[in-house]
Design a protein around this motif. Structure first.
Motif, PDB file in Angstrom:
ATOM      1  N   LEU A   1      14.485 -15.886  -9.915  1.00  0.00           N
ATOM      2  CA  LEU A   1      13.023 -16.815  -9.833  1.00  0.00           C
ATOM      3  C   LEU A   1      13.582 -18.067 -10.116  1.00  0.00           C
ATOM      4  CD1 LEU A   1      10.183 -16.776  -8.879  1.00  0.00           C
ATOM      5  CD2 LEU A   1       9.695 -16.211 -11.177  1.00  0.00           C
ATOM      6  N   SER A   2      14.432 -18.919  -9.189  1.00  0.00           N
ATOM      7  CA  SER A   2      14.944 -20.205  -9.456  1.00  0.00           C
ATOM      8  C   SER A   2      13.854 -21.418  -9.602  1.00  0.00           C
ATOM      9  CB  SER A   2      16.158 -20.359  -8.887  1.00  0.00           C
ATOM     10  OG  SER A   2      15.585 -20.313  -7.339  1.00  0.00           O
ATOM     11  N   ASN A   3      14.381 -22.167  -9.852  1.00  0.00           N
ATOM     12  CA  ASN A   3      13.297 -23.520  -9.924  1.00  0.00           C
ATOM     13  C   ASN A   3      12.931 -24.125  -8.835  1.00  0.00           C
ATOM     14  OD1 ASN A   3      13.497 -23.650 -12.895  1.00  0.00           O
ATOM     15  ND2 ASN A   3      15.157 -25.078 -12.967  1.00  0.00           N
ATOM     16  N   GLU A   4      13.821 -23.481  -7.634  1.00  0.00           N
ATOM     17  CA  GLU A   4      13.266 -24.214  -6.211  1.00  0.00           C
ATOM     18  C   GLU A   4      13.517 -22.866  -5.204  1.00  0.00           C
ATOM     19  OE1 GLU A   4      15.778 -27.244  -5.315  1.00  0.00           O
ATOM     20  OE2 GLU A   4      14.655 -29.022  -6.442  1.00  0.00           O
ATOM     21  N   ASN A   5      12.728 -22.969  -4.294  1.00  0.00           N
ATOM     22  CA  ASN A   5      12.909 -22.070  -3.111  1.00  0.00           C
ATOM     23  C   ASN A   5      12.916 -20.633  -3.585  1.00  0.00           C
ATOM     24  OD1 ASN A   5      13.227 -24.245  -1.544  1.00  0.00           O
ATOM     25  ND2 ASN A   5      15.375 -24.050  -1.445  1.00  0.00           N
ATOM     26  N   ALA A   6      11.953 -20.442  -4.599  1.00  0.00           N
ATOM     27  CA  ALA A   6      11.677 -18.957  -5.113  1.00  0.00           C
ATOM     28  C   ALA A   6      10.186 -18.369  -5.059  1.00  0.00           C
ATOM     29  CB  ALA A   6      12.528 -18.828  -6.401  1.00  0.00           C
ATOM     30  N   THR A   7       9.887 -17.183  -4.926  1.00  0.00           N
ATOM     31  CA  THR A   7       8.678 -16.802  -4.859  1.00  0.00           C
ATOM     32  C   THR A   7       8.721 -15.250  -5.544  1.00  0.00           C
ATOM     33  OG1 THR A   7       7.772 -17.970  -2.974  1.00  0.00           O
ATOM     34  CG2 THR A   7       6.597 -15.868  -3.719  1.00  0.00           C
ATOM     35  N   LEU A   8       7.693 -14.913  -6.566  1.00  0.00           N
ATOM     36  CA  LEU A   8       7.385 -13.687  -7.104  1.00  0.00           C
ATOM     37  C   LEU A   8       6.108 -13.410  -6.522  1.00  0.00           C
ATOM     38  CD1 LEU A   8       7.952 -11.386  -9.072  1.00  0.00           C
ATOM     39  CD2 LEU A   8       6.712 -12.855 -10.773  1.00  0.00           C
ATOM     40  N   LEU A   9       6.160 -11.994  -6.007  1.00  0.00           N
ATOM     41  CA  LEU A   9       5.043 -11.384  -5.221  1.00  0.00           C
ATOM     42  C   LEU A   9       4.670 -10.138  -6.183  1.00  0.00           C
ATOM     43  CD1 LEU A   9       7.113 -12.424  -2.560  1.00  0.00           C
ATOM     44  CD2 LEU A   9       4.524 -12.623  -1.762  1.00  0.00           C
ATOM     45  N   VAL A  10       3.480  -9.968  -6.140  1.00  0.00           N
ATOM     46  CA  VAL A  10       3.198  -8.499  -6.733  1.00  0.00           C
ATOM     47  C   VAL A  10       1.972  -8.050  -6.112  1.00  0.00           C
ATOM     48  CG1 VAL A  10       2.494  -7.539  -8.995  1.00  0.00           C
ATOM     49  CG2 VAL A  10       3.704  -9.352  -9.191  1.00  0.00           C
ATOM     50  N   GLN A  11       1.953  -6.699  -5.753  1.00  0.00           N
ATOM     51  CA  GLN A  11       0.886  -5.943  -4.999  1.00  0.00           C
ATOM     52  C   GLN A  11      -0.255  -5.482  -6.068  1.00  0.00           C
ATOM     53  OE1 GLN A  11       2.290  -7.009  -1.229  1.00  0.00           O
ATOM     54  NE2 GLN A  11       0.556  -5.952  -1.631  1.00  0.00           N
ATOM     55  N   ALA A  12      -1.417  -5.293  -5.482  1.00  0.00           N
ATOM     56  CA  ALA A  12      -2.253  -4.600  -6.244  1.00  0.00           C
ATOM     57  C   ALA A  12      -2.771  -5.023  -7.537  1.00  0.00           C
ATOM     58  CB  ALA A  12      -1.861  -3.125  -6.031  1.00  0.00           C
ATOM     59  N   VAL A  13      -2.548  -6.263  -7.748  1.00  0.00           N
ATOM     60  CA  VAL A  13      -2.792  -6.817  -8.994  1.00  0.00           C
ATOM     61  C   VAL A  13      -4.565  -6.485  -9.434  1.00  0.00           C
ATOM     62  CG1 VAL A  13      -3.230  -9.033 -10.428  1.00  0.00           C
ATOM     63  CG2 VAL A  13      -1.167  -8.746  -8.979  1.00  0.00           C
ATOM     64  N   ASP A  14      -5.217  -6.153  -8.542  1.00  0.00           N
ATOM     65  CA  ASP A  14      -6.605  -5.874  -8.949  1.00  0.00           C
ATOM     66  C   ASP A  14      -6.620  -4.576  -9.550  1.00  0.00           C
ATOM     67  OD1 ASP A  14      -5.819  -5.389  -6.107  1.00  0.00           O
ATOM     68  OD2 ASP A  14      -7.759  -3.887  -5.964  1.00  0.00           O
ATOM     69  N   HIS A  15      -5.726  -3.676  -9.198  1.00  0.00           N
ATOM     70  CA  HIS A  15      -5.627  -2.385  -9.994  1.00  0.00           C
ATOM     71  C   HIS A  15      -5.276  -2.317 -11.520  1.00  0.00           C
ATOM     72  CE1 HIS A  15      -4.633  -0.163  -5.864  1.00  0.00           C
ATOM     73  NE2 HIS A  15      -5.494  -0.929  -6.005  1.00  0.00           N
TER      74      HIS A  15
ATOM     75  N   ALA B   1     -13.333   2.447 -11.977  1.00  0.00           N
ATOM     76  CA  ALA B   1     -11.836   1.863 -12.330  1.00  0.00           C
ATOM     77  C   ALA B   1     -11.477   0.787 -11.301  1.00  0.00           C
ATOM     78  CB  ALA B   1     -10.797   3.263 -12.267  1.00  0.00           C
ATOM     79  N   GLY B   2     -10.467  -0.096 -11.749  1.00  0.00           N
ATOM     80  CA  GLY B   2      -9.973  -1.198 -10.942  1.00  0.00           C
ATOM     81  C   GLY B   2      -9.274  -0.549  -9.734  1.00  0.00           C
ATOM     82  N   GLY B   3      -9.744  -1.350  -8.654  1.00  0.00           N
ATOM     83  CA  GLY B   3      -9.021  -0.945  -7.430  1.00  0.00           C
ATOM     84  C   GLY B   3      -9.408   0.469  -6.952  1.00  0.00           C
ATOM     85  N   LEU B   4     -10.197   1.172  -7.474  1.00  0.00           N
ATOM     86  CA  LEU B   4     -10.584   2.480  -6.873  1.00  0.00           C
ATOM     87  C   LEU B   4     -11.165   2.523  -5.543  1.00  0.00           C
ATOM     88  CD1 LEU B   4     -11.017   5.352  -8.534  1.00  0.00           C
ATOM     89  CD2 LEU B   4     -13.514   4.796  -7.797  1.00  0.00           C
ATOM     90  N   ARG B   5     -10.366   3.442  -4.855  1.00  0.00           N
ATOM     91  CA  ARG B   5     -10.881   3.561  -3.253  1.00  0.00           C
ATOM     92  C   ARG B   5     -11.815   4.955  -3.279  1.00  0.00           C
ATOM     93  NH1 ARG B   5      -5.280   2.882   0.486  1.00  0.00           N
ATOM     94  NH2 ARG B   5      -5.281   0.485   0.243  1.00  0.00           N
ATOM     95  N   CYS B   6     -13.052   4.395  -2.787  1.00  0.00           N
ATOM     96  CA  CYS B   6     -14.152   5.552  -2.671  1.00  0.00           C
ATOM     97  C   CYS B   6     -15.027   4.936  -1.494  1.00  0.00           C
ATOM     98  CB  CYS B   6     -14.895   5.614  -3.812  1.00  0.00           C
ATOM     99  SG  CYS B   6     -15.786   4.003  -4.431  1.00  0.00           S
ATOM    100  N   ILE B   7     -15.301   5.962  -0.715  1.00  0.00           N
ATOM    101  CA  ILE B   7     -16.353   5.740   0.520  1.00  0.00           C
ATOM    102  C   ILE B   7     -17.135   6.798   0.486  1.00  0.00           C
ATOM    103  CG2 ILE B   7     -14.494   4.477   1.698  1.00  0.00           C
ATOM    104  CD1 ILE B   7     -15.055   7.928   3.105  1.00  0.00           C
ATOM    105  N   TYR B   8     -18.226   6.567   1.154  1.00  0.00           N
ATOM    106  CA  TYR B   8     -19.271   7.895   1.530  1.00  0.00           C
ATOM    107  C   TYR B   8     -19.542   7.874   3.073  1.00  0.00           C
ATOM    108  CZ  TYR B   8     -23.351   4.798   1.633  1.00  0.00           C
ATOM    109  OH  TYR B   8     -24.365   4.154   1.972  1.00  0.00           O
ATOM    110  N   ILE B   9     -19.753   9.055   3.607  1.00  0.00           N
ATOM    111  CA  ILE B   9     -20.021   9.539   4.773  1.00  0.00           C
ATOM    112  C   ILE B   9     -21.411  10.080   4.971  1.00  0.00           C
ATOM    113  CG2 ILE B   9     -19.389  10.594   7.020  1.00  0.00           C
ATOM    114  CD1 ILE B   9     -16.505  10.378   6.090  1.00  0.00           C
ATOM    115  N   GLU B  10     -22.534   9.451   5.330  1.00  0.00           N
ATOM    116  CA  GLU B  10     -23.805   9.990   5.366  1.00  0.00           C
ATOM    117  C   GLU B  10     -24.044  10.821   6.623  1.00  0.00           C
ATOM    118  OE1 GLU B  10     -28.533   8.492   5.613  1.00  0.00           O
ATOM    119  OE2 GLU B  10     -27.026   7.137   5.293  1.00  0.00           O
TER     120      GLU B  10
END
Length: 380
Positions: free
Chosen positions: A75-89, A308-317
């Protein structure tokens, strides 16, 4: 915490005019925006096992390194990007960024990806197969976005990094904190930090036919279903024994579609597949013993039950029942529990008296004991 302003559009106007149709620049989408986490906190998450992260650089060609990271020298001072998935979890404050976008159905929301870029950092021109809102936080980033073009070919700039060639931009802008870009599927885009920058990407799920059919086949195998065989008791002689006739093709097709059209089978599959976890979560299974006989007393002691953070829940009526899908599990409840199930899915926190109104039912108590025991919902 965050209130979304979609220019001068109502949510329905945005859906009608832009959703999955064309990109949109939303200036000042979040007024007086404050970053919910610092770059150092993002780096801390990227050090953890079970949290998907990568560093993308563009010095002498594109390079992509996957985490977890102990050494951040890429992660240098130029031309670099750190990406992190599912931070909401993992980060409750960052998870609040998803809430203003819940005018889109919950099951379509995937996760919150957060990136930190040094000057010139980006991932190159690319397109996604899903919708995304990109929120500008700290710093500034120069974005170019093209119109939807499903004919654009992707190529591999590096293992794990797909890009596209040059494209004509219909949006060419430098985003400042609180600005938002909406980018529909197949719209090419590229962004480069003009100064150290944080970006928050709200991504959406878009399963394709292969995903669904493959997962459905696995579901049939796992539950020993789909065992009906081809039969032809009315078979008659024919001139050519090499021909597969149209009626036989339709019979074979029906073997597949009959399984899909069986609500008992397909709805359970959909509830479990759509709610299945994609990333790890910060779940805390309950240490205390709790079962259907003690769950009511347990809930009486607390005013709220939290999701809980990022919980996947759905309902079907359905007519006589409601099916709850949570993290790849399914629970089928009598329809009288619809209001409680709806509250669990729709709200980040539920008042426990609402839940207690339904605990006269053994099935409901068993479900709630499981959900709390697994850490899907918790008390605080």
């Amino acid at each position: 915490m965050y209130t979304l302003h979609i220019n001068d559009l109502t949510q329905q106007e945005f859906l009608s005019q832009y959703w999955q149709k064309k990109p949109l620049l939303i200036k000042g989408g979040f007024k007086s925006f404050e970053d919910p986490l610092e770059p150092d906190e993002l780096a801390g998450l990227a050090m953890e096992e079970g949290i998907e992260s990568r560093i993308v650089t563009n010095h002498d060609g594109w390079q992509c390194t996957n985490g977890p990271f102990e050494d951040f020298s890429p992660l240098s001072n130029e031309n670099a990007t750190l990406l992190v998935q599912a931070v909401d979890h993992w980060h409750p404050d960052a998870a609040q960024l998803l809430e203003p976008f819940r005018f889109i159905p919950n099951w379509r929301i995937d996760d919150l990806m957060v990136s930190y870029s040094t000057v010139g950092g980006g991932v190159g021109p690319h397109l996604d197969q899903y919708d995304v809102f990109i929120i500008q936080g700290l710093g500034k980033r120069h974005w170019r976005v093209g119109n939807v073009d499903k004919s654009i070919q992707q190529f591999s700039a590096n293992k794990g990094l797909l890009q596209v060639g040059q494209f004509d931009a219909v949006i060419d802008v430098i985003l400042e904190p609180g600005d938002i870009l909406y980018i529909p599927p197949s719209a090419p885009h590229e962004g480069y930090a003009t100064e150290a920058a944080m970006n928050y990407s709200v991504g959406f799920r878009a399963p394709n036919q292969t995903d669904l059919l493959s997962a459905f086949a696995d579901h049939l195998i796992d539950h020993d279903l789909g065992q009906s065989r081809y039969t032809d008791a009315s078979l008659t002689l024919r001139d050519s024994c090499g021909q597969l006739q149209q009626n036989e093709i339709e019979h074979l097709r029906a073997l597949v579609t009959d399984a899909i059209n069986d609500d008992d089978v397909f709805l359970r599959f959909i509830a479990e597949h759509i709610s299945a976890p994609k990333h790890d979560k910060d779940l805390l299974p309950l240490d205390d013993e709790i079962d259907e006989s003690s769950v009511s007393n347990y809930l009486h002691n607390y005013p709220y039950l939290y999701k809980a953070g990022g919980l996947r829940c759905i309902y079907i009526e359905q007519d006589e029942s409601v099916m709850l899908g949570v993290e790849g599990h399914s629970f089928n409840m009598p329809i009288m529990h619809l209001t409680a199930v709806q509250a669990l899915c729709d709200q980040p926190q539920v008042q426990t008296p609402l839940i207690l109104e339904h605990t006269h039912c053994l099935l409901f108590r068993q479900m709630m004991a499981t959900l709390i025991r697994e850490g899907f919902w918790f008390i605080d």
